[in-house]
Motif scaffolding. Structure first.
Motif, PDB file in Angstrom:
ATOM      1  N   SER A  36      -8.650  15.353  -0.591  1.00 10.29           N
ATOM      2  CA  SER A  36      -7.994  14.252   0.103  1.00 10.29           C
ATOM      3  C   SER A  36      -7.850  14.571   1.589  1.00 10.29           C
ATOM      4  O   SER A  36      -7.283  15.589   1.962  1.00 10.29           O
ATOM      5  CB  SER A  36      -6.610  14.016  -0.498  1.00 10.29           C
ATOM      6  OG  SER A  36      -5.805  13.328   0.440  1.00 10.29           O
ATOM      7  N   LEU A  47      -3.406   6.708 -10.540  1.00 12.20           N
ATOM      8  CA  LEU A  47      -2.674   7.236  -9.389  1.00 12.20           C
ATOM      9  C   LEU A  47      -2.960   6.439  -8.123  1.00 12.20           C
ATOM     10  O   LEU A  47      -4.114   6.259  -7.738  1.00 12.20           O
ATOM     11  CB  LEU A  47      -3.036   8.704  -9.168  1.00 12.20           C
ATOM     12  CG  LEU A  47      -2.262   9.404  -8.064  1.00 12.20           C
ATOM     13  CD1 LEU A  47      -0.783   9.399  -8.388  1.00 12.20           C
ATOM     14  CD2 LEU A  47      -2.744  10.820  -7.883  1.00 12.20           C
ATOM     15  N   MET A  78      -7.899   6.291  -4.381  1.00 13.23           N
ATOM     16  CA  MET A  78      -6.607   5.750  -4.005  1.00 13.23           C
ATOM     17  C   MET A  78      -6.821   4.488  -3.189  1.00 13.23           C
ATOM     18  O   MET A  78      -6.832   4.511  -1.959  1.00 13.23           O
ATOM     19  CB  MET A  78      -5.831   6.791  -3.191  1.00 13.23           C
ATOM     20  CG  MET A  78      -5.436   8.012  -4.000  1.00 13.23           C
ATOM     21  SD  MET A  78      -4.256   9.028  -3.102  1.00 13.23           S
ATOM     22  CE  MET A  78      -5.013  10.623  -3.170  1.00 13.23           C
ATOM     23  N   GLY A  79      -7.055   3.381  -3.847  1.00 10.46           N
ATOM     24  CA  GLY A  79      -7.310   2.133  -3.140  1.00 10.46           C
ATOM     25  C   GLY A  79      -6.022   1.547  -2.603  1.00 10.46           C
ATOM     26  O   GLY A  79      -4.952   1.790  -3.142  1.00 10.46           O
ATOM     27  N   GLY A  80      -6.104   0.788  -1.553  1.00  9.31           N
ATOM     28  CA  GLY A  80      -4.908   0.204  -0.987  1.00  9.31           C
ATOM     29  C   GLY A  80      -5.030  -1.298  -0.874  1.00  9.31           C
ATOM     30  O   GLY A  80      -6.031  -1.881  -1.243  1.00  9.31           O
ATOM     31  N   ASP A  82       0.835  -1.193   0.000  1.00  8.26           N
ATOM     32  CA  ASP A  82       0.000   0.000   0.000  1.00  8.26           C
ATOM     33  C   ASP A  82       0.881   1.259   0.000  1.00  8.26           C
ATOM     34  O   ASP A  82       1.646   1.500   0.921  1.00  8.26           O
ATOM     35  CB  ASP A  82      -0.902  -0.002   1.230  1.00  8.26           C
ATOM     36  CG  ASP A  82      -1.958   1.081   1.152  1.00  8.26           C
ATOM     37  OD1 ASP A  82      -3.137   0.720   1.168  1.00  8.26           O
ATOM     38  OD2 ASP A  82      -1.604   2.268   1.074  1.00  8.26           O
ATOM     39  N   TYR A 130      -6.916  24.883  -2.259  1.00 13.78           N
ATOM     40  CA  TYR A 130      -7.087  23.478  -2.614  1.00 13.78           C
ATOM     41  C   TYR A 130      -8.576  23.176  -2.822  1.00 13.78           C
ATOM     42  O   TYR A 130      -8.983  22.558  -3.819  1.00 13.78           O
ATOM     43  CB  TYR A 130      -6.476  22.621  -1.508  1.00 13.78           C
ATOM     44  CG  TYR A 130      -6.630  21.126  -1.651  1.00 13.78           C
ATOM     45  CD1 TYR A 130      -6.758  20.520  -2.897  1.00 13.78           C
ATOM     46  CD2 TYR A 130      -6.614  20.305  -0.525  1.00 13.78           C
ATOM     47  CE1 TYR A 130      -6.884  19.143  -3.014  1.00 13.78           C
ATOM     48  CE2 TYR A 130      -6.734  18.938  -0.635  1.00 13.78           C
ATOM     49  CZ  TYR A 130      -6.885  18.357  -1.868  1.00 13.78           C
ATOM     50  OH  TYR A 130      -7.010  17.006  -1.973  1.00 13.78           O
TER      51      TYR A 130
END
Lengths: 310, 363
Positions: free
Chosen positions: B142, A303, B1-3, A93, A290
């Motif tokens: 995020s 990404l 954003m998968g883990g 991860d 942001y």
């Protein structure tokens, strides 16, 4: 009011903004390479911290800031190599490994600075001086702002140009971006995804390392625990605000650093504004910008996704 | 954003992988200590004595564990929703700020003030965590970045307040508030167990009930498995996202308040020595499970407290604790990495096949 006006019309404010932008900018530029190839590297903060520490250690041992810079880069590259091995080769991860490396770097630098310097009293070391180039620094207004700066400003200018060219005008840049959009398809076209991503992570480590080393060797000439102060995360925001473009990353970093420079100048002026609240300003502004900009930019499609060859 | 970090894996795999990671970290720790010229046996004894050598050591270890563990359980709940709450640090400061205001300025019986302080800290810190939740759910920001920004904003806000409006007038200019009155301070149950430790246990059980015994827990876990799929299953993704961040924030606030009322008794701008990040490592080591995180947190509390004491008795550097935390997590990532998991599966299959062949072969 006139005090405020004085601050905004002084060349010193803008010169300081450029100086303060450098660490964030270098880290953000490195992250652009990594993210364009599909890697998200949350470990920027750790890379910068290791380089800031290595810079001071190297300079203290040899007396030469250049050797310090080299040692700092090596330290940052070690972190980058671990991150690349875990994220690219093992398919671990990416976000968690970045977080783990940040925590490790925080502990390691705190530990080493106490192990190396008695009682953790880090000395002042030789750093990179502010340059005073003939002719250029005599230009009114712009001279002191742009050219009476550290060597790192000149490195940054070259780095923007080279990065823009490499990413958008070379076959290598095209392959790199392909890996960030669709690693599987890139692989089937014969692009070595693992190799490309190792390259971008090492470039990211080197650039974040430049940023970290500048923080210690170019502006403070010493090391203190957690001295990066979240700049690695600011850089992550900068990359998004700049929509993954090296050139726009310059402006986005300057936005943060202008707030910081302003806060620092207010502190030393007669203006009755609470210093601590002013120091929160750069983070507030980064957050707001942001929020306003996100969603209007397109991020690399793959990404942060793990890619392991079948 | 998968883990691909092993959240929600079975107890067997959890224990096996954690043991391997701990062994790896112990090895790194031994190397670091040897490199520093320390004798391993005396160092270990000093750490052990410092952690659980006597009643005082155990009490101090529990006190050390409380803020980290309570905050970590909140981080773990957010993890299961697929959210990285790096904002523990800011949530601790905001929660402790609300609590110290109640404790200093509300004049009522001790128990009443304590109860209100706990609730106020959870509300304030929950709202602080909720900001990151709303920004993520409504605008797609995020939370990794926003929670860090919110940390700095909270820190400088508290720093301003403890140097100005709520500074202790008799504190010789130090950046802290007055001490909270004695009836508001949390003491011990018996001689060893701090009230905060009971609070920590209660939070662990409540989080377990929420995650494993409630419908909302199911929704959180479904969201963590995949946003698109859970939206398809009719889960209100924005609402679950925001609530998960509010819970995480509230527990950060509670963790900070436990230390405020039970240990430090005043708010300062050096109040939290990085508990927010220790909590992230703790929740990762507990693999996002409330009980796993509780166990990990208590273990880390004892380890940290032991190393801190050993700094005085055997010159063990306190930063060792931080290095070990980072390294354990790093080893855990490796143990949970795609490639390693796949290799492990293949190895097990081969072993199973080997055993099968052995059975078939006539004696």
């Amino acid at each position: 009011m006139s005090d405020l006006l004085d601050i905004f019309t002084s060349a010193a404010l803008y010169a300081a903004a450029i100086r303060l932008a450098l660490p964030v900018f270098f880290a953000a530029l490195g992250e652009v390479f990594a993210e364009r190839s599909g890697l998200v590297n949350v470990g920027l903060e750790g890379m910068m911290l290791m380089a800031a520490f290595g810079g001071v250690l190297g300079s203290d041992l040899t007396g030469s800031p250049m050797m310090g810079l080299l040692l700092g880069l090596v330290f940052a590259l070690v972190i980058a190599a671990v991150q690349a091995f875990v994220a690219v080769n093992l398919g671990g991860d990416q976000i968690v490994s970045g977080i783990a490396l940040n925590i490790t770097a925080l502990g390691l630098t705190a530990y080493l600075s106490r192990a190396i310097w008695e009682g953790g009293n880090v000395p002042q070391v030789n750093g990179f001086p502010t340059l005073d180039p003939p002719i250029l620094s005599d230009i009114p207004i712009l001279g002191p702002i742009l050219f009476e700066q550290s060597l790192f400003v000149y490195i940054a200018a070259v780095a923007v140009a080279v990065s823009w060219w490499a990413l958008t005008r070379t076959a290598w840049g095209l392959r790199l971006r392909a890996c960030g959009e669709d690693p599987r398809a890139s692989d089937s076209l014969g692009i070595d995804v693992i190799r490309v991503r190792w390259q971008t992570m090492l470039i990211c480590g080197a650039l974040a390392g430049l940023g970290g080393a500048f923080l210690s060797l170019g502006s403070l000439f010493t090391f203190s625990d957690a001295m990066t102060g979240g700049r690695g995360f600011i850089a992550l925001a900068v990359v998004i605000i700049a929509s993954w473009s090296p050139v726009k990353a310059v402006w986005a970093s300057l936005l943060f650093s202008l707030c910081e420079a302003f806060a620092l100048r207010v502190q030393t002026s007669d203006i009755e504004l609470p210093a601590e609240l002013m120091l929160a300003l750069p983070y507030v502004v980064t957050l707001i910008v942001y929020a306003v900009i996100v969603g209007r930019t397109a991020m690399p499609a793959a990404l942060g996704r793990t890619y392991v060859r079948e | 954003m998968g883990g691909s970090f092993g959240f929600g894996e079975g107890v067997g795999a959890l224990i096996a992988r954690t043991s391997i990671a701990l062994a790896g970290a112990a090895l790194v720790g031994a190397l670091v200590l040897t490199a520093a010229g320390l004798d391993l046996a005396t160092t270990w004894e000093a750490i052990y004595e410092g952690a659980i050598g006597d009643e005082l050591a155990i009490r101090n270890s529990l006190l050390e564990a409380v803020p980290i563990t309570i905050t970590a359980i909140g981080v773990a709940i957010a993890f299961r929703a697929g959210l990285f709450n790096l904002g523990g640090q800011g949530q601790i400061y905001v929660g402790a700020l609300a609590a110290v205001l109640v404790a200093l300025y509300l004049h009522a019986p001790g128990a009443v003030v304590i109860a209100i302080a706990l609730v106020a800290s959870m509300l304030a810190a929950g709202a602080w965590g909720g900001i990151a939740g709303v920004l993520r759910a409504r605008l797609g920001l995020s939370e990794i970045i926003t929670t860090i920004m919110l940390n700095f904003i909270a820190f400088w806000l508290v720093s301003y307040l403890v140097r100005g409006p709520i500074q202790d007038p008799e504190g010789d200019g130090y950046p802290y508030t007055r001490e909270i009155p004695e009836p508001v301070q949390l003491g011990l149950i018996g001689d060893v167990v701090p009230v905060g430790a009971v609070l920590m246990l209660a939070v662990g059980v409540a989080a377990w009930l929420l995650m494993d015994r409630s419908r909302f827990g199911l929704k959180i876990k479904a969201l963590g498995e995949g946003e698109a799929a859970s939206r398809f299953a009719g889960i209100a993704v924005p609402r679950v996202t925001i609530v998960a961040m509010v819970i995480a924030g509230a527990l950060g606030g509670l963790g900070g308040t436990a230390s405020l009322l039970g240990v430090q008794h005043r708010l300062s701008d050096f109040f939290s020595p990085g508990w927010g990040f220790d909590a992230v490592a703790t929740a990762l080591i507990g693999r996002g499970s409330p009980i796993g995180t509780l166990v990990a947190g208590v273990f880390i509390g004892f380890l940290r407290s032991g190393i801190q004491t050993a700094e005085g008795t055997a010159e063990v550097p306190a930063a060792l604790a931080q290095i070990l935390l980072g390294v354990v997590v790093l080893f855990l990532i490796i143990a949970n990495a795609d490639l390693v998991v796949r290799l492990g599966r293949r190895l097990r299959q081969r072993l199973a096949r080997g055993r099968g062949e052995a059975l078939e072969r006539p004696a």
